[in-house]
Enzyme design. Structure first.
Site, PDB file in Angstrom:
ATOM      1  N   GLY A 172       0.819  -1.210   0.000  1.00  0.00           N
ATOM      2  CA  GLY A 172       0.000   0.000   0.000  1.00  0.00           C
ATOM      3  C   GLY A 172       0.850   1.256   0.000  1.00  0.00           C
ATOM      4  CG  ASP A 173       3.238   2.325   3.369  1.00  0.00           C
ATOM      5  OD1 ASP A 173       2.999   3.446   3.839  1.00  0.00           O
ATOM      6  OD2 ASP A 173       3.027   1.271   3.982  1.00  0.00           O
ATOM      7  CB  SER A 174       5.349   0.150  -2.509  1.00  0.00           C
ATOM      8  OG  SER A 174       6.174  -0.253  -1.432  1.00  0.00           O
ATOM      9  CB  SER A 177       6.029   5.470  -3.007  1.00  0.00           C
ATOM     10  OG  SER A 177       6.010   5.296  -1.618  1.00  0.00           O
TER      11      SER A 177
END
Length: 401
Positions: A172-174, A177
């Site tokens: 999810g973070d990636s 990003s």
């Protein structure tokens, strides 16, 4: 004699990274890999928490050397007025600010979008947060794990008779990003080519995940269909799954295109399925997905992995083994495309790191240096702003830097 090295594609771009852990730092990392000057602001008391995550080498996370490569580490206590003023000075000369604090934190420090854009009307500000900068949930604490759940990914991941599972990485973070990078480059193009102003890029982690969810919403809206977990198969597309071989290993086979399906069935000795008119299109195959998976699974169970892969490749059926990290670092294709490259840590120890994605034919990205020691570039960056050695000593004594 070699000519002058070509400039990197983002050379001349100045990025201020104000973030922690994954989403913001990964976004700035990609910009740095293609030549941007990335000044990473870290708290003097320990710095980015990722320095202490997962497997360590001599007190520093091995992940850090990847996530912070090509960045300059500057320590600033953002709760101090002098540190906030230093950020303002940096922002005046920056092209992009990347931040992933909880919404409102930057405003509390006098460093929000309104304040920084007033100082630098051409500034692009990438803001990554769990729920975005607006809406009823904006003040909630938001992590990638929660975003994966809210965005719909977790519900469809795993097996239907068991609770949802998470991927083994911070996906999810990636994803967020990557949207941050896309947004920054889109905004820069608009500013530089179309004569536009700077602008804020608002990336919500849950929205980044949600954007990956294919036809989830229209299937529900038009048909009332709620997609459920389906294990290793791809919902409504068959056959595609992970199968066990005779030697206890795993092979992924994707035979879901019409002509490939026929080739796959003939390869495994099931001409009856290849010639079945009910299986000529995906709709018929999806209705009999379990039957097709059994047929393929029975065939893979009679062959070792390498033999199965050879036979499938000869038949032009998309297939591959499930790689672990040992397979990755030993793989000839990874090596040929420089996707695993060797560098040296500060003490001379060799270390392999992932290569750069994507590949540019004329101005490729690179790892110019590994993640730096905490505050390694503070003195140089402050000197460029006009701070004398004496002023820097005083700021350090007061805990500002």
């Amino acid at each position: 004699m070699t000519g002058t090295p070509k400039p990197m594609p983002l050379q001349g771009l100045k990025v201020i990274e104000m973030g922690n852990l994954i989403a913001g730092p990964f976004c700035a990392r990609i910009l740095g890999e293609f030549g941007a000057e990335v000044i990473k602001i870290e708290d003097p008391q320990g710095g980015d928490q990722i320095r202490g995550w997962r497997k360590m080498y001599q007190g520093t996370s091995l992940w850090w050397f990847v996530q912070a490569r090509n960045k300059k580490s500057v320590t600033l206590n953002l709760r101090a007025a002098e540190a906030q003023e230093i950020v303002r000075q940096l922002a005046r000369g920056a092209d992009v600010v990347v931040e992933n604090f909880r919404p409102g934190a930057m405003e509390k420090w006098g460093l929000g979008w309104d304040a920084l854009s007033a100082l630098n009307p051409g500034l692009i500000m990438v803001r990554l947060s769990g729920y975005g900068q607006s809406g009823p949930y904006k003040d909630r604490v938001g992590f990638g794990t929660v975003a994966e759940a809210m965005g719909g990914l977790r519900y469809v991941t795993g097996w239907q008779d068991r609770p949802p599972v998470r991927p083994g990485i911070s996906i999810g973070d990636s994803i967020a990003s990557l949207y941050g990078v896309i947004g920054a480059l889109v905004a820069l193009h608009h500013r530089n080519v179309n004569g536009g102003k700077g602008q804020m890029v608002d990336v919500a982690l849950y929205e980044a995940v949600f954007s990956m969810m294919e036809s989830l919403v229209p299937e529900f809206d038009v048909l009332g269909f709620v997609r459920e977990r389906s294990g290793n198969s791809l919902p409504g597309i068959a056959p595609t799954n992970t199968y066990t071989t005779r030697d206890g290993k795993y092979v992924v086979i994707g035979a879901n295109a019409d002509t490939i399906f026929k080739r796959c069935m003939r390869r495994i000795g099931r001409d009856d399925l290849a010639d079945d008119p009910d299986l000529a299109g995906n709709a018929g195959r999806a209705a009999r997905a379990d039957e097709l998976d059994r047929a393929i699974g029975e065939w893979t169970a009679r062959h070792d992995l390498d033999e199965a892969l050879r036979m499938l490749e000869e038949a032009d059926v998309p297939s591959g083994k499930v790689y672990d990290v040992r397979d990755i670092v030993a793989d000839a294709h990874y090596r040929a495309r420089e996707m695993v490259r060797e560098y040296r840590l500060a003490d001379g120890k060799p270390v392999k790191l992932p290569g750069i994605v994507p590949k540019l034919s004329d101005t490729p990205g690179d790892t110019r240096w590994l993640g730096p020691a905490l505050g390694a570039h503070t003195a140089d960056v402050l000197a460029e702003l006009g701070y004398s050695e004496q002023q820097q000593r005083e700021l350090k004594q007061r805990g500002v830097i």
